[in-house]
Design an enzyme around this catalytic site. Structure first.
Site, PDB file in Angstrom:
ATOM      1  NE  ARG A   1      -2.504  -2.744   3.036  1.00 20.88           N
ATOM      2  CZ  ARG A   1      -2.379  -2.838   4.032  1.00 20.88           C
ATOM      3  NH1 ARG A   1      -3.750  -2.695   5.147  1.00 20.88           N
ATOM      4  NH2 ARG A   1      -1.953  -4.023   4.881  1.00 20.88           N
TER       5      ARG A   1
ATOM      6  N   GLY B   1       1.814 -14.032   4.641  1.00 23.78           N
ATOM      7  CA  GLY B   1       1.261 -13.858   6.392  1.00 23.78           C
ATOM      8  C   GLY B   1       1.668 -13.396   7.787  1.00 23.78           C
TER       9      GLY B   1
ATOM     10  CG  ASN C   1      -4.127  -6.937  16.769  1.00 26.68           C
ATOM     11  OD1 ASN C   1      -3.602  -7.220  17.983  1.00 26.68           O
ATOM     12  ND2 ASN C   1      -4.005  -8.180  15.477  1.00 26.68           N
TER      13      ASN C   1
ATOM     14  CB  ALA D   1      39.866  45.924  -1.254  1.00 28.18           C
TER      15      ALA D   1
HETATM   16  C1  UD1 Z   1      -2.206  -6.290  11.152  1.00 28.90           C
HETATM   17  C2  UD1 Z   1      -3.188  -6.927  12.322  1.00 28.90           C
HETATM   18  C3  UD1 Z   1      -4.103  -6.757  12.479  1.00 28.90           C
HETATM   19  C4  UD1 Z   1      -3.705  -4.913  13.346  1.00 28.90           C
HETATM   20  C5  UD1 Z   1      -2.771  -4.167  12.324  1.00 28.90           C
HETATM   21  C6  UD1 Z   1      -2.544  -3.812  13.214  1.00 28.90           C
HETATM   22  C7  UD1 Z   1      -2.389  -9.721  11.185  1.00 28.90           C
HETATM   23  C8  UD1 Z   1      -3.097 -10.911   9.723  1.00 28.90           C
HETATM   24  N1  UD1 Z   1      -3.939  -8.307  10.993  1.00 28.90           N
HETATM   25  O1  UD1 Z   1      -2.836  -5.942   9.331  1.00 28.90           O
HETATM   26  O2  UD1 Z   1      -5.250  -7.933  12.909  1.00 28.90           O
HETATM   27  O3  UD1 Z   1      -5.109  -4.599  13.463  1.00 28.90           O
HETATM   28  O4  UD1 Z   1      -1.816  -5.470  12.430  1.00 28.90           O
HETATM   29  O5  UD1 Z   1      -1.898  -2.974  12.524  1.00 28.90           O
HETATM   30  O6  UD1 Z   1      -1.656  -9.758  11.558  1.00 28.90           O
HETATM   31  N2  UD1 Z   1       4.481  -8.802   7.879  1.00 28.90           N
HETATM   32  C9  UD1 Z   1       5.653  -9.829   7.486  1.00 28.90           C
HETATM   33  N3  UD1 Z   1       5.519 -10.954   7.091  1.00 28.90           N
HETATM   34  C10 UD1 Z   1       4.141 -10.736   6.297  1.00 28.90           C
HETATM   35  C11 UD1 Z   1       3.127 -10.122   6.507  1.00 28.90           C
HETATM   36  C12 UD1 Z   1       3.619  -9.027   6.862  1.00 28.90           C
HETATM   37  O7  UD1 Z   1       6.627  -9.521   8.131  1.00 28.90           O
HETATM   38  O8  UD1 Z   1       3.900 -12.447   5.718  1.00 28.90           O
HETATM   39  C13 UD1 Z   1       5.118  -7.975   8.740  1.00 28.90           C
HETATM   40  C14 UD1 Z   1       5.028  -6.570   7.452  1.00 28.90           C
HETATM   41  O9  UD1 Z   1       5.878  -6.187   7.696  1.00 28.90           O
HETATM   42  C15 UD1 Z   1       4.583  -5.383   9.228  1.00 28.90           C
HETATM   43  C16 UD1 Z   1       3.326  -6.089  10.476  1.00 28.90           C
HETATM   44  O10 UD1 Z   1       3.566  -7.460   9.356  1.00 28.90           O
HETATM   45  O11 UD1 Z   1       5.484  -5.110   9.590  1.00 28.90           O
HETATM   46  C17 UD1 Z   1       2.020  -6.470   9.674  1.00 28.90           C
HETATM   47  O12 UD1 Z   1       1.842  -6.457   8.943  1.00 28.90           O
HETATM   48  P1  UD1 Z   1       0.320  -5.272   7.849  1.00 28.90           P
HETATM   49  O13 UD1 Z   1       0.588  -6.955   6.230  1.00 28.90           O
HETATM   50  O14 UD1 Z   1       0.953  -4.657   7.861  1.00 28.90           O
HETATM   51  O15 UD1 Z   1      -0.859  -6.263   8.779  1.00 28.90           O
HETATM   52  P2  UD1 Z   1      -2.094  -5.253   8.639  1.00 28.90           P
HETATM   53  O16 UD1 Z   1      -3.134  -5.072   7.500  1.00 28.90           O
HETATM   54  O17 UD1 Z   1      -1.526  -4.043   9.076  1.00 28.90           O
HETATM   55 CA    CA Z   2       0.105  -2.956   9.268  1.00 31.63          CA
END
Ligand code: UD1
Ligand code: CA
Length: 460
Positions: free
Chosen positions: A19, A80, A169, A423
């Site tokens: 995003r 994830g 969360n 100067a």
């Molecule tokens: C996540 C939570 C959501 C919470 C929100 C808070 C999940 C499924 N959802 O959503 O409940 O409200 O954070 O901000 O956990 N990352 C990895 N590997 C991956 C995917 C993500 O390392 O495969 C890391 C990202 O770099 C990031 C963090 O995990 O730092 C959160 O991932 P992001 O995709 O931002 O989750 P949200 O959609 O914000």
């Molecule tokens: Ca996030």
């Protein structure tokens, strides 16, 4: 941490950050002078016995940004947050595991401490950090029954009723590794994104009868995450206010907090005054009783006490000692060093130069690759000609020398102590101490010339 041993922090920083629409991983985007990742790392360094960073996108860049004292595990496919934590399994011990997202820069150490202590006290299998916010859209919602947490539903998977829940969360958890790993193994990917969600662990544990606890942040802003650039700007604005509040508490006067931009990495002594539209960036240190005039921008620089920076100065990697005066409108480029009580005036550019104690460069000069002694006076419009098109050369000016206005000092060049330069000179040869050097065409005076010219000119 007091009373809790073997604490491992796992920071999730492997995500794509789709995003953000960026060529760089999200966690390396900067907020008030630190990469996003720097915020959870700072808390981890204060509280953890062991820090594990899950890296993925631009793993090498993220490793470099993380620095020392961190173990890395790589998530080669982004499947994830649950899958990300699973990569850390082999390096986690038997102590509690704290999971932090890499993209929530406003979390505080105090809140994390409260979460960990609550987890230890209750002996829970999992303790999550939640927040009650005005606009929960986009976040996972906390599902409770009779007050007890039952699970988390992601925004994309939530029903209309669940979307009304304002308790979110934060992606911060304290987890007991014994029930965690088997529960994580049971997480599937049958959701809107087809990912292995860490959030699903909570329902798996709750259903199995394990104790799930929740701690709620006192300040809901702590829960906010950065998923896109609008959120990056909004969170930077919040963080900026916190920084300015802290500085004012510490005794710094900020004339207009709405237009003052100070990075998290800056420190400022008491009774220093920041005027409107000032930007202080990077590892900048300002001493006490300084004044920074409107519109000035200071990056990675060190200023002593009682330094006056008049409006509209730009400093980068400069050092300015006690009592010096700069500007208005001066430019200190990297490796400029201004000695105590020296004066650098308007429209002066310094680069890789030392200006001695009490020396003055008051107007319209360029001083580059130079060593200027104490109490030297450099007249308006003086230029050190340091570049011959191929190499840079040095100019050395001894103590108490006097350089007349509009002089060109062609380097390499040494001007001795107490010497004078007339100067308008172009000085190409060294000037011994105490000498006068004049390098300009001698003046010619023709008496009565104007009268004679008028007489010989034909009228129309
Ligand atoms: C996540 C939570 C959501 C919470 C929100 C808070 C999940 C499924 N959802 O959503 O409940 O409200 O954070 O901000 O956990 N990352 C990895 N590997 C991956 C995917 C993500 O390392 O495969 C890391 C990202 O770099 C990031 C963090 O995990 O730092 C959160 O991932 P992001 O995709 O931002 O989750 P949200 O959609 O914000
Ligand atoms: Ca996030």
């Amino acid at each position: 941490m007091d009373g809790v041993t073997g604490l491992t922090f796992v920071i999730l920083a492997a995500g794509e950050g789709k995003r953000m629409r960026s060529r760089h991983p999200k966690v390396l985007h900067r907020l008030c002078g630190r990469p996003l990742l720097g915020y959870p790392l700072r808390i981890a360094r204060a509280l953890a016995d062991r820090i594990v960073l899950v890296v993925g996108r631009d793993a090498d860049g993220v490793r470099r940004a993380a620095g020392a004292g961190v173990e890395f595990v790589e998530q080669t496919e982004r499947l994830g947050t649950g899958h990300a934590l699973l990569q850390a399994r082999a390096v986690c011990g038997n102590g509690p595991i704290v999971v932090l997202p890499g993209d929530s820069p406003l979390l505080s150490e105090a809140t994390l401490t409260r979460l960990i202590q609550h987890h230890a006290k209750t002996g829970a299998a999992a303790t999550l950090l939640t927040a009650t916010v005005e606009r929960p859209a986009g976040y996972g919602r906390v599902l409770r029954q009779r007050g007890r947490v039952q699970g988390i539903v992601e925004d994309r998977d939530a029903t209309d009723d669940q979307k009304k829940i304002r308790e979110i969360n934060t992606s911060v958890y304290c987890l007991d590794p014994r029930p965690l790993w088997p529960a994580l193994a049971k997480v599937g990917a049958s959701n809107e994104q087809g990912e292995y969600y860490l959030t699903d662990v909570i329902a798996i544990l709750a259903k199995a009868g394990a104790r799930v606890e929740a701690v709620t942040t006192a300040d809901p802003a702590e829960a906010l995450g950065v998923n896109d650039r609008k959120q990056l700007a909004a969170l930077a604005a919040l963080q900026r206010h916190r920084i300015l509040d802290r500085l004012m508490t510490e005794g710094v006067t900020i004339v207009d907090p709405a237009t003052t931009y100070v990075d998290d990495t800056v420190s400022i002594g008491p009774d220093t005054v920041l005027h409107p539209n000032v930007t202080l960036e990077g590892e900048t240190v300002l001493g006490a009783e300084c004044v920074v005039g409107a519109g000035s921008q200071i990056a990675a620089s060190r200023l002593g006490d009682r330094v006056t920076v008049k409006p509209y100065c730009v400093l980068t990697e400069a050092v300015v000692e006690d009592g010096a005066t700069l500007g208005p409108f001066c430019h200190l480029r990297p490796a400029s060093h201004v000695g105590p009580k020296a004066k650098i005036g308007n429209f002066v550019e310094l680069k890789k130069s030392r200006i001695g104690r009490g020396a003055k460069v008051p107007h319209l000069s360029y001083v580059g690759d130079a060593i200027v002694g104490e109490d030297v006076n450099i007249g308006a419009g003086t230029i050190t000609c340091n570049y011959d098109g191929v190499d840079k050369h040095r100019t050395v000016i001894g103590n108490a020398a006097f350089i007349g206005t509009n002089s060109s000092l062609v380097a390499p060049l040494t001007i001795g102590e107490g010497a004078y330069v007339g100067a308008g000179s172009v000085i190409t040869k060294d000037v011994p101490p105490g000498a006068l050097a004049v390098g300009r065409a001698p003046q010619v005076v023709k008496e009565g010339w104007a009268q004679r010219r008028k007489a010989t000119r034909k009228k129309d």
